[in-house]
Scaffold this active site. Sequence first.
Site, PDB file in Angstrom:
ATOM      1  CE  LYS A 164      -3.622   1.765   2.658  1.00 13.60           C
ATOM      2  NZ  LYS A 164      -3.513   3.017   2.634  1.00 13.60           N
ATOM      3  N   GLY A 165       0.192   1.972  -0.339  1.00  9.74           N
ATOM      4  CA  GLY A 165       1.219   3.297  -0.812  1.00  9.74           C
ATOM      5  C   GLY A 165       1.310   4.515   1.080  1.00  9.74           C
ATOM      6  N   GLY A 166       2.524   3.580   0.842  1.00  8.86           N
ATOM      7  CA  GLY A 166       2.819   5.049   2.402  1.00  8.86           C
ATOM      8  C   GLY A 166       3.292   4.032   3.609  1.00  8.86           C
ATOM      9  CB  VAL A 167       3.764   0.218   3.774  1.00  8.87           C
ATOM     10  CG1 VAL A 167       1.856  -0.407   3.852  1.00  8.87           C
ATOM     11  CG2 VAL A 167       3.351  -0.841   2.123  1.00  8.87           C
TER      12      VAL A 167
ATOM     13  CE  LYS B 103       4.818   0.958  -2.598  1.00  8.95           C
ATOM     14  NZ  LYS B 103       3.454   1.935  -1.513  1.00  8.95           N
ATOM     15  CB  THR B 104      11.054   4.316  -1.381  1.00  6.89           C
ATOM     16  OG1 THR B 104       9.813   4.570  -1.673  1.00  6.89           O
ATOM     17  CG2 THR B 104      11.986   5.049  -1.771  1.00  6.89           C
TER      18      THR B 104
ATOM     19  CG  ASP C 197       5.683   5.574  -7.751  1.00  6.69           C
ATOM     20  OD1 ASP C 197       4.737   5.619  -8.094  1.00  6.69           O
ATOM     21  OD2 ASP C 197       5.437   5.661  -6.060  1.00  6.69           O
TER      22      ASP C 197
END
Lengths: 93, 315
Positions: free
Chosen positions: B10-13, B15-16, B39
Amino acid sequence: MPSKLEHWIRSAIKMITQVNREKATGILEFETHELENIFALLVLGGFAGLPSPPSPIAVELLPYMEKELLMLLSRTDLAQDPIGVLASMLEVG
Amino acid sequence: MNKTVFFLGKGGVGKTTLSSAFALSLASMGKKVLIASLDPAHNLGDALDIQLTGQAKNAEPNLDALEVDLAYWVDKYLDDSRRQLKSNYSYNVTLNLDSFFNILKYAPGTEEYAVLWAIEDINTRLGPLYDVVVFDTPPTALSLRFLSLPTISGLWVKELSKLRETILSKRQTITRLNPESPVAESCVDKDDDKVYGQLKGIGARLRGLEHLFACESFLSVIVNPDQLSIDEALRIQDELTKLGIPLSAVCINKQGVSDMVWEQNPSLARYPQFTYDFSRGGISTREDLLSIDTGPLADLFLKNTQNPIIERKKK
């Protein structure tokens, strides 16, 4: 040197053979044109709102489909009377 | 060899953050690593504190990084097709189609395809230069769409190829029976038909990507100790199962961010779990990234590399 009669008979036989060939392949040609039209509709139908493969696939095929595209456009002229086209094909009426 | 890694979630978990820490960890072990951000809203460069472009740039010894420029891939693809079309079509038809290309840039699916082309390019052109390629992916919706595209588009290509084969076989019959038919002037042979050849080419590329995702990749889903990210991870797991893409690990990031009682979902608990504590001071420097211990995850990946998924499947 072949006589005029012999030449005439040869031409007549050639013509009869060709007529028979045309008759034999006429329906098959019609079917092939329909399939080509369906293929073009499937690939390029997305441009007209029909369900189609993802547009990038259509774009990759488009450069090789000029004939199909032109046929698709010309088929729209016949779209008003498809039964008439089929009837003339089958020599009905 | 299983050398491609995808971090999903999910966005913001994170990943980067985790993909950068993982890439740095592998690089410090002596592996030659490329990390690529897929992204459209890139922040890999921010995480590594370096200005990135579409070209691989050295970020650390053994570590190169790039941010895929999706606009470049969309333009390149459309320009190639437009050029090919202009050389094949008569002038007046080209003129009418030109406007189509201007709007295709914004057609649904184009961006997902651009991601696929970028992955294919990285895998074939840059892949051989590195031991490991790590992909930092966009949030779930776009990631799942590009992961599923090879399978879905492959079905279309398969059916279109079948139809084309039927057309060519009928043309062949007509030409044999009546060589004077106008159909005889069309292409009748599979090897000479450019449309069929193009379909075959697209099919091969899609199968290559399907194989890359399903058999040559290590996919890790990242969750936070909250229900929303878990629910999304479950949806990712469902979709990947449908596509036949195996999940390799689950990373629980930001552990301890709140005092809320939390329990892992049993469906996700069956994958190897890796936990990362929430950093109260934030992650702002490369040293902060290096302090995240992704060693155990890297060990699992390297073990997987020696025993790729394709071989495990055969067994």
